[in-house]
Design a protein around this motif. Structure first.
Motif, short mmCIF file in Angstrom:
data_model
loop_
_atom_site.label_atom_id
_atom_site.label_comp_id
_atom_site.label_asym_id
_atom_site.label_seq_id
_atom_site.Cartn_x
_atom_site.Cartn_y
_atom_site.Cartn_z
N GLY A 1 96.26 70.17 76.28
CA GLY A 1 95.93 69.45 77.51
C GLY A 1 96.80 69.84 78.69
N VAL B 1 91.23 72.09 82.90
CA VAL B 1 90.11 71.65 82.09
C VAL B 1 89.14 72.80 81.77
CG1 VAL B 1 88.66 70.92 84.02
CG2 VAL B 1 88.41 69.80 81.81
N TYR C 1 89.22 64.68 79.90
CA TYR C 1 90.34 65.60 79.73
C TYR C 1 91.69 64.95 80.04
CZ TYR C 1 92.76 70.06 79.52
OH TYR C 1 93.60 71.09 79.17
N VAL D 1 88.62 74.29 78.15
CA VAL D 1 87.84 73.64 77.10
C VAL D 1 86.62 74.49 76.74
CG1 VAL D 1 86.48 71.59 76.52
CG2 VAL D 1 88.65 71.35 77.70
#
Length: 173
Positions: free
Chosen positions: A157, A161, A104, A164
């Protein structure tokens, strides 16, 4: 220089001309400056015509030749396996998510590429696919759609994380 001018005038007066000679027009036809400019213009025009003829000949040659490898790539690649089935999507999407989650930080910096994802899918999917198979637009579209969804969910981004959607998928790596 001044005496030379006086002599010239005196010589002209003695020859019966009566008037001092005007300096020669440097741009008049027949002058050396005019000839040099014309020569450069002719050379420039000839060079441009030569380049144009060369480009035309290359385009004509390309149009009449058989398709190159690049032309085949632009036309799209089809996998010899045919279109992907449901098992590919069910395996590829979790692999894309887990790979991006595991990388990531690099993903957020733009260092994760489709090439990385495709190599990961080839290695981990267990479907017997090759990298060439994944170049087929039908396979690539599934991967790219999931990547686009992750980009949207994770704001490229900038979010944590967990966006995702790979929670519990780390075991895939």
């Amino acid at each position: 220089p001044f005496t030379a001018m006086a002599r010239t005038r005196k010589g002209q007066a003695e020859s019966g001309d009566g008037a001092a000679a005007a300096p020669a027009d440097a741009t008049a036809p027949g002058s050396s400056r005019y000839c040099r400019c014309s020569l450069w213009r002719c050379c420039a025009v000839l060079t441009l015509l030569t380049v144009a003829a060369s480009v035309f000949a290359l385009l004509l040659l390309k149009a009449s030749s058989k398709p190159s490898k690049l032309d085949k790539l632009e036309a799209g690649v089809e996998s010899p396996r045919g279109a992907p089935d449901g098992s590919f999507e069910s395996r590829a999407v979790p692999l894309v998510r887990s790979f991006i989650a595991a990388h990531y930080e690099d993903y957020g910096e733009g260092k994760v590429t489709l090439r990385h994802l495709k190599r990961h899918i080839v290695a981990k999917s267990g479907l017997g696919l090759t990298y060439e198979d994944l170049r087929d637009d039908r396979y690539s579209a599934i991967i790219e759609d999931e990547v686009d969804a992750i980009v949207s969910r994770c704001d490229g981004g900038k979010k944590p994380v967990s966006c995702v959607g790979a929670d519990g998928l780390q075991k895939e790596l």
